[in-house]
Design a protein around this motif. Structure first.
Motif, PDB file in Angstrom:
ATOM      1  N   ARG A   1       0.732  -1.254  -0.027  1.00 59.21           N
ATOM      2  CA  ARG A   1       0.107   0.052   0.000  1.00 59.21           C
ATOM      3  C   ARG A   1       0.883   1.354  -0.037  1.00 59.21           C
ATOM      4  O   ARG A   1       0.605   2.284  -0.758  1.00 59.21           O
ATOM      5  N   LEU A   2       1.955   1.218   0.745  1.00 61.25           N
ATOM      6  CA  LEU A   2       2.780   2.466   0.573  1.00 61.25           C
ATOM      7  C   LEU A   2       3.411   2.525  -0.416  1.00 61.25           C
ATOM      8  O   LEU A   2       3.425   3.682  -0.903  1.00 61.25           O
ATOM      9  N   ASP A   3       3.962   1.471  -1.457  1.00 60.05           N
ATOM     10  CA  ASP A   3       4.458   1.543  -2.672  1.00 60.05           C
ATOM     11  C   ASP A   3       3.364   2.365  -3.585  1.00 60.05           C
ATOM     12  O   ASP A   3       3.665   3.048  -4.478  1.00 60.05           O
ATOM     13  N   GLU A   4       2.242   1.843  -3.476  1.00 63.16           N
ATOM     14  CA  GLU A   4       1.294   2.347  -4.360  1.00 63.16           C
ATOM     15  C   GLU A   4       0.970   3.815  -3.859  1.00 63.16           C
ATOM     16  O   GLU A   4       0.726   4.641  -4.839  1.00 63.16           O
ATOM     17  N   LEU A   5       0.670   4.052  -2.561  1.00 60.84           N
ATOM     18  CA  LEU A   5       0.701   5.657  -2.206  1.00 60.84           C
ATOM     19  C   LEU A   5       1.890   6.427  -2.892  1.00 60.84           C
ATOM     20  O   LEU A   5       1.547   7.476  -3.531  1.00 60.84           O
ATOM     21  N   GLN A   6       3.152   6.100  -2.840  1.00 62.22           N
ATOM     22  CA  GLN A   6       4.387   6.738  -3.295  1.00 62.22           C
ATOM     23  C   GLN A   6       4.163   6.955  -4.673  1.00 62.22           C
ATOM     24  O   GLN A   6       4.597   7.884  -5.328  1.00 62.22           O
ATOM     25  N   HIS A   7       3.534   6.089  -5.701  1.00 65.84           N
ATOM     26  CA  HIS A   7       3.620   6.266  -6.893  1.00 65.84           C
ATOM     27  C   HIS A   7       2.199   6.598  -7.497  1.00 65.84           C
ATOM     28  O   HIS A   7       1.985   6.384  -8.794  1.00 65.84           O
TER      29      HIS A   7
ATOM     30  N   MET B   1      -4.189   2.699   2.653  1.00 70.29           N
ATOM     31  CA  MET B   1      -3.090   2.864   3.373  1.00 70.29           C
ATOM     32  C   MET B   1      -3.287   2.830   4.888  1.00 70.29           C
ATOM     33  O   MET B   1      -2.930   1.993   5.664  1.00 70.29           O
ATOM     34  N   GLU B   2      -4.144   3.637   5.532  1.00 70.51           N
ATOM     35  CA  GLU B   2      -4.620   3.992   6.695  1.00 70.51           C
ATOM     36  C   GLU B   2      -5.581   2.539   7.152  1.00 70.51           C
ATOM     37  O   GLU B   2      -5.257   2.196   8.356  1.00 70.51           O
ATOM     38  N   ASP B   3      -6.305   2.156   6.359  1.00 71.90           N
ATOM     39  CA  ASP B   3      -7.103   1.109   6.584  1.00 71.90           C
ATOM     40  C   ASP B   3      -5.888  -0.240   6.838  1.00 71.90           C
ATOM     41  O   ASP B   3      -6.105  -1.143   7.770  1.00 71.90           O
ATOM     42  N   SER B   4      -5.038  -0.386   6.150  1.00 78.79           N
ATOM     43  CA  SER B   4      -4.108  -1.397   6.113  1.00 78.79           C
ATOM     44  C   SER B   4      -3.250  -1.316   7.647  1.00 78.79           C
ATOM     45  O   SER B   4      -2.959  -2.364   7.979  1.00 78.79           O
ATOM     46  N   TRP B   5      -2.879  -0.047   7.691  1.00 82.70           N
ATOM     47  CA  TRP B   5      -2.231   0.123   8.770  1.00 82.70           C
ATOM     48  C   TRP B   5      -2.951  -0.201  10.199  1.00 82.70           C
ATOM     49  O   TRP B   5      -2.455  -0.770  11.208  1.00 82.70           O
ATOM     50  N   GLU B   6      -4.285   0.179  10.075  1.00 84.98           N
ATOM     51  CA  GLU B   6      -5.187  -0.214  11.429  1.00 84.98           C
ATOM     52  C   GLU B   6      -5.147  -1.612  11.492  1.00 84.98           C
ATOM     53  O   GLU B   6      -5.076  -2.366  12.704  1.00 84.98           O
ATOM     54  N   LEU B   7      -5.440  -2.584  10.355  1.00 86.32           N
ATOM     55  CA  LEU B   7      -5.157  -3.942  10.360  1.00 86.32           C
ATOM     56  C   LEU B   7      -3.928  -4.328  11.054  1.00 86.32           C
ATOM     57  O   LEU B   7      -3.854  -5.405  11.773  1.00 86.32           O
ATOM     58  N   MET B   8      -2.912  -3.823  10.471  1.00 88.06           N
ATOM     59  CA  MET B   8      -1.594  -4.261  10.877  1.00 88.06           C
ATOM     60  C   MET B   8      -1.479  -3.981  12.463  1.00 88.06           C
ATOM     61  O   MET B   8      -0.922  -4.720  13.227  1.00 88.06           O
ATOM     62  N   ARG B   9      -1.895  -2.817  13.137  1.00 85.51           N
ATOM     63  CA  ARG B   9      -1.830  -2.502  14.196  1.00 85.51           C
ATOM     64  C   ARG B   9      -2.698  -3.913  15.133  1.00 85.51           C
ATOM     65  O   ARG B   9      -2.365  -4.051  16.411  1.00 85.51           O
ATOM     66  N   LYS B  10      -3.812  -3.972  14.868  1.00 87.41           N
ATOM     67  CA  LYS B  10      -4.697  -5.028  15.622  1.00 87.41           C
ATOM     68  C   LYS B  10      -4.073  -6.407  15.348  1.00 87.41           C
ATOM     69  O   LYS B  10      -4.105  -6.893  16.544  1.00 87.41           O
TER      70      LYS B  10
END
Length: 95
Positions: free
Chosen positions: A57-63, A76-85
């Motif tokens: 997601r971060l790579d997608e965001l950068q490009h 990216m924020e949604d993915s980050w929240e899943l990672m945090r949980k």
């Protein structure tokens, strides 16, 4: 530095932190009993998978284009929240 660049740098720093914490969990798992080690390994693999998804997601965001970056940012924020949980869940089992 524009808002997107700042956000990307913040996410990179967070991923670096998660990488360190995953490494710490791996070290703890090595010290666990055989039975517990199997469960820890499963948790760690889930964390690694979430980390890879978040990195993608971060790579997608950068490009992404300026027009699309807000949409990609939300992903990216949604993915980050899943990672945090996932990390919280795994960490609670490691205690």
């Amino acid at each position: 530095m524009n808002q997107r660049d700042e956000f990307v740098e913040e996410m990179k720093a967070r991923l670096d932190e998660w990488n360190k914490e995953i490494d710490e969990l791996i070290a703890k798992a090595r010290q666990a009993s055989d039975e517990a080690r199997v469960k820890y390994h499963e948790d760690i693999e889930r964390l690694k998978q979430r980390r890879a998804e978040t990195q993608q997601r971060l790579d997608e965001l950068q490009h992404s284009s300026e027009a699309a970056w807000e949409t990609v940012r939300q992903g990216m924020e949604d993915s980050w929240e899943l990672m945090r949980k996932a990390f919280q869940d795994a960490s609670s089992r490691f205690k």
